[in-house]
Design a protein around this motif. Structure first.
Motif, short mmCIF file in Angstrom:
data_model
loop_
_atom_site.label_atom_id
_atom_site.label_comp_id
_atom_site.label_asym_id
_atom_site.label_seq_id
_atom_site.Cartn_x
_atom_site.Cartn_y
_atom_site.Cartn_z
N LYS A 1 0.73 -1.37 0.12
CA LYS A 1 -0.02 0.18 0.10
C LYS A 1 0.86 1.18 0.07
O LYS A 1 0.57 2.38 -0.76
CB LYS A 1 -0.81 -0.15 1.16
CG LYS A 1 -2.30 -0.88 1.10
CD LYS A 1 -3.04 -0.85 2.52
CE LYS A 1 -4.00 -1.77 2.16
NZ LYS A 1 -5.16 -1.80 3.65
N ARG B 1 1.86 6.35 -7.29
CA ARG B 1 0.62 7.32 -7.45
C ARG B 1 1.02 8.72 -7.45
O ARG B 1 1.04 9.66 -8.23
CB ARG B 1 -0.53 7.01 -6.80
CG ARG B 1 -1.27 5.72 -7.09
CD ARG B 1 -1.63 5.57 -8.47
NE ARG B 1 -2.65 6.46 -8.57
CZ ARG B 1 -3.22 6.69 -9.75
NH1 ARG B 1 -2.73 6.28 -10.90
NH2 ARG B 1 -4.19 7.73 -9.84
N TYR C 1 2.40 1.58 -3.30
CA TYR C 1 1.54 2.17 -4.19
C TYR C 1 1.33 3.60 -4.34
O TYR C 1 1.03 4.35 -5.12
CB TYR C 1 0.13 1.46 -4.06
CG TYR C 1 -1.05 1.55 -5.02
CD1 TYR C 1 -1.03 1.39 -6.08
CD2 TYR C 1 -1.96 2.62 -4.41
CE1 TYR C 1 -1.92 1.72 -7.33
CE2 TYR C 1 -3.06 3.05 -5.28
CZ TYR C 1 -3.00 2.68 -6.74
OH TYR C 1 -4.08 3.24 -7.70
#
Length: 57
Positions: free
Chosen positions: A37, A44, A40
């Motif tokens: 997480k 992003r 990620y």
């Protein structure tokens, strides 16, 4: 009777070991998920900063 008690104790010990093994596996999986997480979110943010991921018209 004593043999049956000993077998039951062994069964309990095996169950406890299996439970502990599963618990450790679950903890590792949760740590791995948390790490993914975070990666990620960083990806992003990098994509947004670089302007990637947008469609051009």
């Amino acid at each position: 009777m004593e043999e049956e008690k000993m077998n039951l104790r062994l069964d309990i010990d095996v169950q406890n070991l299996e439970t502990e093994k599963l618990r450790k596996g679950k903890n590792k999986a949760e740590k791995d998920l948390d790490s993914l997480k975070i990666d990620y979110k960083k990806l992003r943010l990098s994509m947004r900063t670089a302007g990637l991921g947008k469609t051009s018209k």
